[in-house]
Motif scaffolding. Structure first.
Motif, short mmCIF file in Angstrom:
data_model
loop_
_atom_site.label_atom_id
_atom_site.label_comp_id
_atom_site.label_asym_id
_atom_site.label_seq_id
_atom_site.Cartn_x
_atom_site.Cartn_y
_atom_site.Cartn_z
N TYR A 174 -19.04 44.81 27.19
CA TYR A 174 -18.25 43.78 26.53
C TYR A 174 -16.81 44.28 26.34
O TYR A 174 -16.55 45.49 26.26
N TYR A 175 -15.90 43.31 26.21
CA TYR A 175 -14.48 43.62 26.14
C TYR A 175 -13.98 43.70 24.71
O TYR A 175 -12.86 43.29 24.40
N THR A 176 -14.76 44.28 23.83
CA THR A 176 -14.36 44.39 22.43
C THR A 176 -13.04 45.14 22.27
O THR A 176 -12.24 44.83 21.38
N ALA A 177 -12.79 46.12 23.15
CA ALA A 177 -11.53 46.86 23.07
C ALA A 177 -10.34 45.93 23.22
O ALA A 177 -9.29 46.12 22.58
N PHE A 178 -10.46 44.89 24.04
CA PHE A 178 -9.36 43.95 24.20
C PHE A 178 -9.11 43.16 22.92
O PHE A 178 -7.96 42.82 22.61
N ARG A 179 -10.16 42.84 22.21
CA ARG A 179 -9.98 42.12 20.94
C ARG A 179 -9.16 42.98 19.97
O ARG A 179 -8.24 42.48 19.31
N HIS A 180 -9.48 44.26 19.89
CA HIS A 180 -8.71 45.15 19.01
C HIS A 180 -7.28 45.33 19.53
O HIS A 180 -6.33 45.37 18.75
N LEU A 181 -7.12 45.42 20.83
CA LEU A 181 -5.79 45.55 21.42
C LEU A 181 -4.92 44.35 21.06
O LEU A 181 -3.73 44.49 20.77
N ALA A 182 -5.52 43.17 21.05
CA ALA A 182 -4.78 41.95 20.74
C ALA A 182 -4.24 41.96 19.31
O ALA A 182 -3.30 41.22 18.99
N GLU A 183 -4.80 42.78 18.45
CA GLU A 183 -4.39 42.83 17.04
C GLU A 183 -3.37 43.93 16.75
O GLU A 183 -3.00 44.15 15.60
N ASP A 234 -2.03 57.34 20.54
CA ASP A 234 -3.30 57.25 19.83
C ASP A 234 -4.37 56.82 20.82
O ASP A 234 -4.27 55.76 21.44
N TYR A 235 -5.40 57.63 20.97
CA TYR A 235 -6.54 57.26 21.79
C TYR A 235 -7.52 56.46 20.93
O TYR A 235 -8.19 57.02 20.06
N ARG A 236 -7.56 55.16 21.18
CA ARG A 236 -8.36 54.24 20.39
C ARG A 236 -9.69 54.01 21.10
O ARG A 236 -9.72 53.62 22.28
N VAL A 237 -10.81 54.25 20.41
CA VAL A 237 -12.11 54.21 21.06
C VAL A 237 -13.08 53.33 20.28
O VAL A 237 -12.96 53.15 19.07
N VAL A 238 -14.03 52.77 21.03
CA VAL A 238 -15.14 52.02 20.44
C VAL A 238 -16.43 52.78 20.71
O VAL A 238 -16.57 53.43 21.74
N PRO A 239 -17.40 52.74 19.78
CA PRO A 239 -18.62 53.54 19.94
C PRO A 239 -19.60 52.98 20.97
O PRO A 239 -20.50 53.70 21.42
N TYR A 240 -19.48 51.71 21.31
CA TYR A 240 -20.41 51.12 22.28
C TYR A 240 -19.79 49.88 22.90
O TYR A 240 -18.89 49.25 22.32
#
Length: 508
Positions: A155-164, A472-478
């Motif tokens: 899933y593209y959850t990282a993009f949701r956080h990037l948008a913010e 900043d290396y921004r990461v998601v756990p899954y």
């Protein structure tokens, strides 16, 4: 409000289709969202594509074989009470009913909102930001960079956080789609279900990827600068591999056309058959200059049969090229003339040496700059001879994050430091990932110029001032399910005038 068409540069080729002046759509024609890209101090390109049925088997997106008028508007507020520019573009079937409106006469360093209208339908609202004036000294620039978003892998959850993140710019370094037919295991299998070759199939694949709301949100939040890598066409493709094979060239032409149809690119990037001009520069005042290179279209074939290889003398052949002679001259000449504080190379595959063999033996990936070692040395020598300051490379492709020094001689840790490289992980490719893996541990042990490694998914966020660079290396756990939180795994510091990594702050 400017008159319709006054400030739009029409990008369609001459269409033989009749006009559909009062279109009526069975469904929302703006299913693929909106985007902006390649910002300048006075403008930006605005993108959308009309596709009420983006997965239609014929690749036409549910559109008839007619040209459609599309009104675009740019405003100083999100409610469009202060519209400052507007124009009319024609979405033609020849370009998949995509719109690329090049807007000018905007003010530098300003926020704008934009939207499209056709018939009775209105798109969602996008937000963009122009670049600072050419001679300006902005206090900071904030940008993010991403790559590798295999739809079937996560899933593209990282993009949701990037948008913010409230960024001035997003740089996408390639592998926007994957050409294979992999179905994965999380219910996001590829469409079509087989590998794509035709224009219709590539259009469907882009339609599927852009159906993701998190990706659409990231596009609508900030202007993007995009460049393709290999999977937009075929894994590890190279110009020399194409040769004169008509089938391969036809596939490349279809892939390039679909890429252009779905990206916020200017007319200068419109493909001509199997060729497409993608390398270009963008300035952010006197603070930063982005040099976007194309490491696919002009490279020689991979050395020694490709793969991860030890003892390959061919990689040191001085006649071999990664960028091609013309692009290499363009890059070095531009770097030599730059007066920007930070000279950024937006690049697809990592430049740093990446020895992946434990012990005295060395092994290198032939698809990376390691497989073009003489060309890399020529690049580094050119940077040093031109006294290029604060050279920083941002890179994708490898599905892992690394911060590294770039050395004049990687086998001599005491040699001069040419610059720094930030390798960014994938958005979803490779699945969930982990903090460290065997490959990463070997890299850190065998490559002393590497100062940080992580193989989780996410993106990089960069903050630049005239004295300091912070990544900043921004990461998601899954990524195997939606809704993952985001955190900063590490913050890496550079100092202007002092080449190389100056510090790494790691979480935990």
């Amino acid at each position: 409000m400017a008159g319709a068409g006054a400030l739009a540069i029409p990008l369609t080729t001459a269409s033989t289709a009749s006009a559909w002046n009062n279109p009526r759509f069975p469904d929302d024609p703006f299913t693929l969202g909106v985007a902006s890209g390649d910002p300048t101090p006075d403008g930006v390109v605005l993108w959308t594509r009309l596709a009420p049925d983006p997965l239609a088997a014929d690749g036409r997106g549910g559109m008839p074989d007619r040209t459609v008028p599309v009104l675009w508007q740019v405003a100083e507020d999100p409610r469009f009470q202060r519209v400052v520019r507007s124009g009319l573009a024609w979405a033609s079937p020849e370009l998949g009913h995509s719109v690329h409106a090049e807007v000018s006469w905007l003010r530098p360093g300003r926020d704008y909102w934009y939207r499209f209208r056709t018939g009775h339908e209105v798109s969602e609202t996008g937000h963009t930001r122009t670049a600072p004036a050419h001679g300006a000294n902005p206090s900071s620039v904030d940008f993010g960079f991403v790559s590798c978003q295999n739809y079937a892998d996560g899933y593209y959850t990282a993009f949701r956080h990037l948008a913010e993140e409230d960024l001035d710019l997003v740089v996408h370094l390639g592998d926007y789609i994957y050409e294979g037919g992999g179905q994965g295991s999380i219910g996001r299998g590829h469409l079509p279900e087989a590998e794509v070759f035709s224009l219709a199939d590539y259009r469907i694949r882009y339609g599927q990827y852009k159906s993701d709301p998190d990706l659409r949100a990231a596009h609508a939040a900030a202007p993007w600068v995009v460049v393709l890598d290999d999977h937009e066409v075929d894994n590890n493709w190279a110009d020399e591999l194409d040769g004169h094979d008509n089938d391969v060239l036809a596939r490349r032409a279809a892939a390039f056309r679909a890429y252009y149809e779905h990206m916020p690119l200017r007319r200068a990037a419109m493909p001509r058959g199997p060729d497409m001009r993608l390398y270009r520069r963008l300035g952010y005042g006197r603070l930063a200059r982005f040099n976007v290179v194309d490491t696919r279209q002009h490279r020689d074939n991979q050395a020694c049969g490709d793969g991860n290889v030890s003892g390959c003398a061919e990689r040191w052949d001085p006649d071999r090229t990664m960028l091609g002679a013309e692009q290499e001259r363009w890059l070095l000449d531009g770097l030599g003339r730059s007066t920007a504080t930070w000279n950024v190379l937006a690049n697809q595959i990592f430049v740093m040496q990446g020895d992946s063999a434990a012990g005295p033996e060395q092994a290198f990936g032939m698809d990376t700059w390691d497989g073009y070692a003489a060309a890399r040395q020529r690049l580094f020598d050119g940077i040093r001879s031109r006294d290029v300051d604060n050279f920083v490379v941002i890179t994708g492709d490898a599905h892992r994050s690394v911060a590294a020094d770039l050395k004049a001689d990687f086998d001599d840790p005491d040699s001069a430091t040419v610059g720094a490289e930030f390798l960014g992980t994938s958005v979803s490719s490779g699945g969930n990932g982990q903090d460290q893996d065997d490959w990463g541990r070997t890299w850190l042990a065998e490559n002393p110029h590497m100062k940080f490694h992580n193989s989780q998914r996410g993106y990089a966020r960069c903050h630049l001032t005239d004295t300091h660079w912070r990544t900043d290396y921004r990461v998601v756990p899954y990524v195997d399910r939606p809704g993952a939180p985001v955190g900063t795994r590490a913050t890496v510091h550079l100092e202007a005038g002092n080449p190389g990594i100056q510090g790494v702050d790691q979480a935990g």
